[in-house]
Motif scaffolding. Structure first.
Motif, short mmCIF file in Angstrom:
data_model
loop_
_atom_site.label_atom_id
_atom_site.label_comp_id
_atom_site.label_asym_id
_atom_site.label_seq_id
_atom_site.Cartn_x
_atom_site.Cartn_y
_atom_site.Cartn_z
N PHE A 24 0.87 -1.27 0.03
CA PHE A 24 0.03 -0.05 0.06
C PHE A 24 0.68 1.21 0.02
O PHE A 24 0.55 1.99 -0.87
N GLY A 25 1.81 1.43 0.94
CA GLY A 25 2.55 2.42 1.03
C GLY A 25 3.78 2.92 0.27
O GLY A 25 4.10 4.02 -0.14
N GLY A 35 -7.23 -0.08 2.64
CA GLY A 35 -5.71 0.20 2.63
C GLY A 35 -5.70 1.23 3.92
O GLY A 35 -6.64 1.92 4.43
N ASP A 68 -5.19 4.43 6.17
CA ASP A 68 -5.42 5.70 5.87
C ASP A 68 -4.32 6.57 6.73
O ASP A 68 -4.01 6.22 7.77
N ALA A 92 3.29 5.75 -8.26
CA ALA A 92 2.57 5.36 -7.14
C ALA A 92 3.10 5.57 -5.73
O ALA A 92 2.36 6.13 -4.88
N THR A 133 1.25 8.00 -2.77
CA THR A 133 1.03 7.41 -1.42
C THR A 133 1.79 7.94 -0.13
O THR A 133 1.12 7.95 0.52
N SER A 134 3.16 8.28 -0.61
CA SER A 134 3.71 8.82 0.50
C SER A 134 3.68 10.37 0.65
O SER A 134 4.44 10.82 1.76
N ALA A 180 -3.54 5.34 -7.87
CA ALA A 180 -2.93 5.62 -6.60
C ALA A 180 -3.36 6.58 -5.43
O ALA A 180 -3.58 6.69 -4.71
N GLU A 192 -6.54 5.61 -3.83
CA GLU A 192 -6.02 4.76 -2.71
C GLU A 192 -6.04 5.83 -1.52
O GLU A 192 -6.12 4.98 -0.55
N THR A 193 -5.45 6.94 -1.49
CA THR A 193 -5.08 7.75 -0.51
C THR A 193 -6.43 8.10 0.05
O THR A 193 -6.66 8.79 1.14
#
Length: 341
Positions: free
Chosen positions: A19-20, A44, A46, A107, A111-112, A132, A135-136
């Motif tokens: 995920f991350g 995923g 949060d 991605a 996500t980061s 991506a 997903e966040t």
């Protein structure tokens, strides 16, 4: 997360990386983890808990599919970012530019990113960056398209504006031509005929080509007969090379519509160097309504990228409601007509 790891047959750390930090996990493994998470109804982790503790959510992320220097070299891109920055500053937010390269590391950058929402410079519907961002679970606004479920979209009606531009510039033309943005992610320069706009993945490019095609058919031209010289990037130097490639074919161009004022100005310079005896009689058109273009006699579609950037920021920040239509204002400035009045 433990349940997902067990269902996928991986360690908790691997599941977390999926995920991350997806670049640290094999594609097949990440798919297995995401499939397991989907079956369990898990979307995923949060990141808001960590980010709220650090204050990192008080920033917007600008996702840019161009090179980072493009923001500072292209006047309209600068205006767009300026509009975002103005709203961020007024709301006590920072602005983080997240350049993307088209590879699998994109991605992870998304996500980061320690941001509370995203503004996305126009991209393609299949861009993995959009997945991506989804997903966040952060709010996102796409400028210029594509229209994606759950994301806001803003911009002008590029097809209608392009038709109006070409109708003005190509009126009474014997040999019209188009200077285009890149058609796809391969960004190959070249001269094309009869491009089907529906096959072009970049929405702004596709819609402007569709508008030019509409104008050609209205004026009685065969779309297949009009050369479309494609630039390998949005930079003026590449547009200049694209126009020089067109003139090298001996096509007697007398009216050119481009997809930006920057391209039109580059066309003006290229024609001045390759056809100095007739370049002043060649009509030119572009987008963005810049003063420099007007001063060179270039007809242009005026739009405020600064205002559009500000609106995108307000939507992402939750100040304005969502937008699902590209209906920002635009106007046609006919520089040739103004010069004769």
């Amino acid at each position: 997360m433990d349940d997902v790891a067990r269902a996928a047959g991986v360690s908790r750390m691997t599941a977390s990386y999926a995920f991350g930090q997806p670049d640290r996990v094999a594609d097949k493994t990440r798919k297995r983890v995401l499939d397991a998470a989907a079956n369990l109804g898990f979307r995923g982790p949060d990141p808001s808990g960590r980010l709220l503790r650090t204050g990192g959510l008080r920033a917007l992320g600008l996702v840019l599919g161009e090179s980072l220097e493009y923001v500072f070299e292209d006047a309209q891109a600068t205006n767009f970012v300026s509009g975002i920055a103005r709203e961020c500053s007024a709301s006590g937010y920072g602005l983080t530019i997240v350049p993307t390269t088209g590879d699998r590391t994109d991605a992870a950058r998304i996500t980061s990113a320690a941001v509370g929402g995203f503004v996305v410079w126009t991209t393609t519907a299949d861009d993995l960056v959009l997945a991506a961002i989804r997903e966040t679970r952060r709010p996102a606004v796409v400028h210029g398209g594509p229209a994606i479920d759950g994301f806001s979209v803003i911009g002008i009606d590029d097809r209608a504006a392009a038709k109006a531009l070409a109708l003005s510039v190509w009126a009474d033309s014997k040999a019209p031509a188009v200077v285009s943005f890149p058609l796809d992610r391969d960004r190959q320069a070249g001269i094309h005929h009869g491009i089907d706009p529906a096959t072009v993945p970049f929405p702004v490019t596709a819609n402007r080509l569709a508008g030019f095609k509409d104008a050609a058919e209205f004026l009685g031209y065969r779309w297949e007969s009009i050369p479309v010289t494609v630039s390998s990037s949005n930079h003026s130097s590449d547009a200049m090379q694209a126009v020089k490639a067109l003139t090298a074919t001996r096509y007697p161009v007398d009216a050119v519509v481009a997809m930006s004022d920057q391209q039109a100005i580059a066309a003006h310079a290229a024609l001045n160097s390759t056809a100095p005896h007739r370049h002043r009689t060649i009509r030119l058109g572009g987008f963005d309504g810049s003063e420099r273009a007007f001063g060179l006699g270039i007809t242009s579609i005026g739009q405020s990228l600064r205002a559009q950037g500000a609106r995108a920021a307000r939507i992402a920040l939750g100040i304005d409601g969502p937008s699902f239509e590209t209906n920002e204002p635009w106007n046609l400035t006919n520089a040739m007509r103004a010069a004769n009045e």
